[in-house]
Scaffold this motif. Structure first.
Motif, PDB file in Angstrom:
ATOM      1  N   SER A   2     -46.308 -70.545 -10.218  1.00 43.02           N
ATOM      2  CA  SER A   2     -44.973 -71.102 -10.376  1.00 43.02           C
ATOM      3  C   SER A   2     -44.766 -71.632 -11.789  1.00 43.02           C
ATOM      4  CB  SER A   2     -44.764 -72.244  -9.384  1.00 43.02           C
ATOM      5  OG  SER A   2     -43.537 -72.914  -9.627  1.00 43.02           O
ATOM      6  N   ALA A   3     -43.536 -71.519 -12.258  1.00 45.63           N
ATOM      7  CA  ALA A   3     -43.149 -72.232 -13.475  1.00 45.63           C
ATOM      8  C   ALA A   3     -43.111 -73.725 -13.162  1.00 45.63           C
ATOM      9  CB  ALA A   3     -41.791 -71.756 -13.955  1.00 45.63           C
ATOM     10  N   VAL A   4     -43.237 -74.547 -14.209  1.00 51.88           N
ATOM     11  CA  VAL A   4     -43.228 -76.000 -14.036  1.00 51.88           C
ATOM     12  C   VAL A   4     -42.084 -76.576 -14.852  1.00 51.88           C
ATOM     13  CG1 VAL A   4     -44.537 -78.141 -14.253  1.00 51.88           C
ATOM     14  CG2 VAL A   4     -45.730 -75.996 -13.739  1.00 51.88           C
ATOM     15  N   PHE A   5     -41.304 -77.437 -14.227  1.00 54.38           N
ATOM     16  CA  PHE A   5     -40.143 -78.028 -14.884  1.00 54.38           C
ATOM     17  C   PHE A   5     -40.239 -79.544 -14.883  1.00 54.38           C
ATOM     18  CE2 PHE A   5     -38.922 -73.967 -13.092  1.00 54.38           C
ATOM     19  CZ  PHE A   5     -38.329 -73.335 -14.175  1.00 54.38           C
ATOM     20  N   MET A   6     -39.745 -80.146 -15.945  1.00 53.31           N
ATOM     21  CA  MET A   6     -39.660 -81.596 -16.067  1.00 53.31           C
ATOM     22  C   MET A   6     -38.214 -81.973 -15.779  1.00 53.31           C
ATOM     23  SD  MET A   6     -40.913 -83.906 -19.348  1.00 53.31           S
ATOM     24  CE  MET A   6     -42.581 -83.222 -19.302  1.00 53.31           C
ATOM     25  N   LEU A  34     -41.253 -95.374 -12.043  1.00 54.44           N
ATOM     26  CA  LEU A  34     -41.361 -94.500 -10.870  1.00 54.44           C
ATOM     27  C   LEU A  34     -40.048 -94.508 -10.087  1.00 54.44           C
ATOM     28  CD1 LEU A  34     -44.949 -95.250  -9.457  1.00 54.44           C
ATOM     29  CD2 LEU A  34     -44.244 -93.494 -11.076  1.00 54.44           C
ATOM     30  N   ARG A  35     -39.502 -95.693  -9.889  1.00 52.35           N
ATOM     31  CA  ARG A  35     -38.227 -95.780  -9.171  1.00 52.35           C
ATOM     32  C   ARG A  35     -37.119 -95.071  -9.947  1.00 52.35           C
ATOM     33  NH1 ARG A  35     -38.182 -99.659  -5.008  1.00 52.35           N
ATOM     34  NH2 ARG A  35     -40.074-100.955  -4.950  1.00 52.35           N
ATOM     35  N   ALA A  36     -37.152 -95.159 -11.280  1.00 52.12           N
ATOM     36  CA  ALA A  36     -36.092 -94.572 -12.098  1.00 52.12           C
ATOM     37  C   ALA A  36     -36.105 -93.045 -12.034  1.00 52.12           C
ATOM     38  CB  ALA A  36     -36.231 -95.037 -13.546  1.00 52.12           C
ATOM     39  N   VAL A  37     -37.286 -92.408 -12.145  1.00 56.65           N
ATOM     40  CA  VAL A  37     -37.302 -90.942 -12.103  1.00 56.65           C
ATOM     41  C   VAL A  37     -36.944 -90.431 -10.713  1.00 56.65           C
ATOM     42  CG1 VAL A  37     -38.892 -90.652 -14.042  1.00 56.65           C
ATOM     43  CG2 VAL A  37     -39.823 -90.809 -11.719  1.00 56.65           C
ATOM     44  N   CYS A  38     -37.263 -91.209  -9.696  1.00 56.86           N
ATOM     45  CA  CYS A  38     -36.836 -90.819  -8.341  1.00 56.86           C
ATOM     46  C   CYS A  38     -35.317 -90.896  -8.221  1.00 56.86           C
ATOM     47  CB  CYS A  38     -37.495 -91.718  -7.300  1.00 56.86           C
ATOM     48  SG  CYS A  38     -39.265 -91.456  -7.089  1.00 56.86           S
ATOM     49  N   ALA A  39     -34.729 -91.985  -8.720  1.00 54.07           N
ATOM     50  CA  ALA A  39     -33.276 -92.143  -8.654  1.00 54.07           C
ATOM     51  C   ALA A  39     -32.567 -91.090  -9.488  1.00 54.07           C
ATOM     52  CB  ALA A  39     -32.888 -93.549  -9.123  1.00 54.07           C
ATOM     53  N   ILE A 109     -45.087 -86.863  -9.705  1.00 51.56           N
ATOM     54  CA  ILE A 109     -44.724 -87.801 -10.767  1.00 51.56           C
ATOM     55  C   ILE A 109     -45.989 -88.057 -11.590  1.00 51.56           C
ATOM     56  CG2 ILE A 109     -43.891 -90.100 -11.332  1.00 51.56           C
ATOM     57  CD1 ILE A 109     -42.368 -90.120  -8.700  1.00 51.56           C
ATOM     58  N   ALA A 110     -45.867 -87.887 -12.903  1.00 45.58           N
ATOM     59  CA  ALA A 110     -47.027 -88.062 -13.783  1.00 45.58           C
ATOM     60  C   ALA A 110     -46.626 -88.904 -14.987  1.00 45.58           C
ATOM     61  CB  ALA A 110     -47.562 -86.706 -14.246  1.00 45.58           C
ATOM     62  N   GLY A 111     -47.605 -89.583 -15.572  1.00 48.03           N
ATOM     63  CA  GLY A 111     -47.306 -90.403 -16.744  1.00 48.03           C
ATOM     64  C   GLY A 111     -48.446 -91.336 -17.067  1.00 48.03           C
ATOM     65  N   GLY A 112     -48.110 -92.571 -17.449  1.00 58.43           N
ATOM     66  CA  GLY A 112     -49.143 -93.518 -17.821  1.00 58.43           C
ATOM     67  C   GLY A 112     -48.649 -94.947 -17.750  1.00 58.43           C
ATOM     68  N   LEU A 113     -49.587 -95.868 -17.620  1.00 60.47           N
ATOM     69  CA  LEU A 113     -49.259 -97.293 -17.558  1.00 60.47           C
ATOM     70  C   LEU A 113     -50.362 -98.064 -18.277  1.00 60.47           C
ATOM     71  CD1 LEU A 113     -50.105 -98.688 -13.975  1.00 60.47           C
ATOM     72  CD2 LEU A 113     -50.909 -96.498 -14.808  1.00 60.47           C
ATOM     73  N   GLU A 114     -49.974 -99.131 -18.948  1.00 61.63           N
ATOM     74  CA  GLU A 114     -50.965 -99.910 -19.692  1.00 61.63           C
ATOM     75  C   GLU A 114     -50.455-101.308 -19.979  1.00 61.63           C
ATOM     76  OE1 GLU A 114     -54.287 -99.908 -19.997  1.00 61.63           O
ATOM     77  OE2 GLU A 114     -54.251 -98.048 -21.169  1.00 61.63           O
ATOM     78  N   SER A 115     -51.386-102.255 -19.902  1.00 62.06           N
ATOM     79  CA  SER A 115     -51.082-103.618 -20.332  1.00 62.06           C
ATOM     80  C   SER A 115     -52.274-104.177 -21.085  1.00 62.06           C
ATOM     81  CB  SER A 115     -50.757-104.517 -19.135  1.00 62.06           C
ATOM     82  OG  SER A 115     -50.618-105.859 -19.575  1.00 62.06           O
ATOM     83  N   ALA A 235     -46.694-101.079 -21.807  1.00 59.54           N
ATOM     84  CA  ALA A 235     -45.580-100.196 -21.446  1.00 59.54           C
ATOM     85  C   ALA A 235     -45.995 -99.286 -20.300  1.00 59.54           C
ATOM     86  CB  ALA A 235     -45.135 -99.344 -22.640  1.00 59.54           C
ATOM     87  N   ALA A 236     -45.026 -98.573 -19.765  1.00 55.04           N
ATOM     88  CA  ALA A 236     -45.277 -97.526 -18.776  1.00 55.04           C
ATOM     89  C   ALA A 236     -44.253 -96.423 -18.989  1.00 55.04           C
ATOM     90  CB  ALA A 236     -45.182 -98.075 -17.356  1.00 55.04           C
ATOM     91  N   ALA A 237     -44.628 -95.207 -18.609  1.00 53.57           N
ATOM     92  CA  ALA A 237     -43.733 -94.057 -18.748  1.00 53.57           C
ATOM     93  C   ALA A 237     -44.078 -93.043 -17.682  1.00 53.57           C
ATOM     94  CB  ALA A 237     -43.855 -93.431 -20.140  1.00 53.57           C
ATOM     95  N   ALA A 238     -43.081 -92.296 -17.228  1.00 50.54           N
ATOM     96  CA  ALA A 238     -43.325 -91.285 -16.202  1.00 50.54           C
ATOM     97  C   ALA A 238     -42.326 -90.145 -16.315  1.00 50.54           C
ATOM     98  CB  ALA A 238     -43.242 -91.903 -14.803  1.00 50.54           C
ATOM     99  N   VAL A 239     -42.771 -88.970 -15.894  1.00 48.66           N
ATOM    100  CA  VAL A 239     -41.902 -87.800 -15.785  1.00 48.66           C
ATOM    101  C   VAL A 239     -42.027 -87.261 -14.373  1.00 48.66           C
ATOM    102  CG1 VAL A 239     -42.203 -87.251 -18.227  1.00 48.66           C
ATOM    103  CG2 VAL A 239     -43.661 -86.119 -16.537  1.00 48.66           C
TER     104      VAL A 239
END
Length: 380
Positions: A2-6, A34-39, A109-115, A235-239
């Protein structure tokens, strides 16, 4: 395959260690994105196959799982934490894309989190029960102490080897801040957390101020300073990634971006900053992408000299590198930094011509490099 889309990409602002996010755990920062990319995609929680997040400073456990549960995702859904240090955010995205491409999942959902602010205090357990624990700043990244340099001296060594003067590094840092102030994050890129909706560290940096800073490592002519090293940050970020079948179940708010490939490579542990060169070249070779096709690149600016060398050796047009500034103007939340690179590329590609290709690349301690290639699909 399968192709993969963001289909969506979000991040928090980046706050320097001890700043606006000083009392917020990494999983709580990730909860917001996480909530934002779902919304943003209208995805049903039951349609998400997994969460995969990079992290570098946790003290054990599985913060991706904590973040997923905090965000209200189903208990039945697995979550994985990836630790390849600075590369972890990109690596989580590449590993998630590989699972989708192989047909093992449709939505991840993939990404990263750090403090840095809330990272555990580290100590080695004593061999003698009567002795005190031995604190340490970082774990080993190679089995050879003589080939496991701290990152700041390693960056200074690169500057000497490539003959990149302190003044040139400082000019690069000044330009990073200038571009970040001029352009800022894209609309909808940042999810506000604790009242912070913009990167807190960005400032009007001047050559005069840079020249007055003491050298942290290296010679007076080629050394690195606080201006040319990205600050520790939170920060944290997700796609949200989807297969063709998964994409049909979504309602993306923005333009869909295709993940056309990527690569992870190891390199010389004594020169960790240049490992992304081979990763980017390998990614282009595997996908058939040529340098003229790359309309945009985000090269992680852990150090000015490292970003300068990577862009130069990959062969990128400097005008197309980090057009909105980089980590020197934001900060470096290690496990989230690669995911932030991907989020910024997604938003930059929203207005790009159809077919435009973007490259993201990042280095990690121990001599690791990762790269991802994205392409704008359809009309902007």
């Amino acid at each position: 395959m399968s192709a993969v889309f963001m289909a969506a990409a979000r991040r928090t602002a980046v706050a320097p260690r001890g700043g606006a996010f000083a009392r917020i755990e990494a999983a709580d920062l990730a909860d917001a994105v996480l909530r934002a990319v779902c919304a943003d995609t209208g995805v049903a929680a039951t349609d998400i196959d997994e969460v995969m997040l990079g992290n570098a400073l946790y003290g054990g456990g599985n913060p991706a799982r904590v973040a997923a549960l905090r965000a209200g995702l189903p208990e039945e859904m697995p979550a994985s934490t990836i630790d390849t240090q600075c590369c972890a955010g990109v690596d989580a995205i590449l590993l998630a894309a590989a699972r989708i491409r192989a047909g093992d999942a449709d939505v991840i959902i993939a990404g990263g989190l750090e403090s840095f602010s809330r990272a555990p205090v580290r100590a080695h357990r004593p061999l003698d029960a009567t002795a005190a624990p031995q604190p340490y700043e970082r774990p080993p990244f190679t089995p050879w102490p003589s080939r496991d340099p701290d990152m700041i001296p390693a960056a200074a060594q690169l500057a000497a080897e490539w003959d990149i003067a302190r003044a040139a590094q400082e000019a690069f840092a000044v330009d990073s801040h200038r571009k970040a102030l001029a352009r800022g994050p894209a609309a909808g890129e940042i999810v506000p957390v604790a009242g912070l909706a913009s990167d807190a560290f960005t400032r009007r940096l001047s050559a005069g101020l840079c020249a007055r800073l003491p050298v942290l490592a290296g010679s007076a002519s080629h050394g690195v300073t606080a201006a040319t090293v990205a600050v520790e940050a939170d920060a944290a970020a997700a796609v949200l990634l989807a297969s063709e079948a998964g994409l049909r179940r979504l309602h993306p708010a923005g333009r869909v971006i295709r993940v056309i490939g990527g690569a992870r490579r190891g390199g010389d542990p004594e020169r960790p900053g240049v490992a992304p060169i081979a990763a980017a070249q390998d990614a282009m070779r595997r996908t058939g992408v040529t340098l003229p096709e790359i309309a945009l690149a985000e090269i992680m600016e852990a150090f000015a000299v490292q970003a300068m060398i990577c862009a130069q050796e990959i062969g990128l047009d400097p005008v197309r590198v980090n057009p909105g500034g980089g980590a020197l103007a934001r900060g470096h939340p290690i496990g989230a930094s690669g995911a932030i690179v991907a989020v910024r590329l997604w938003h930059e590609l929203q207005a790009a011509p159809s077919g435009a290709v973007a490259l993201g690349a990042i280095a990690a301690a121990g001599g690791l490099g990762s790269a991802v290639l994205l392409r704008a699909e359809g009309a902007p």
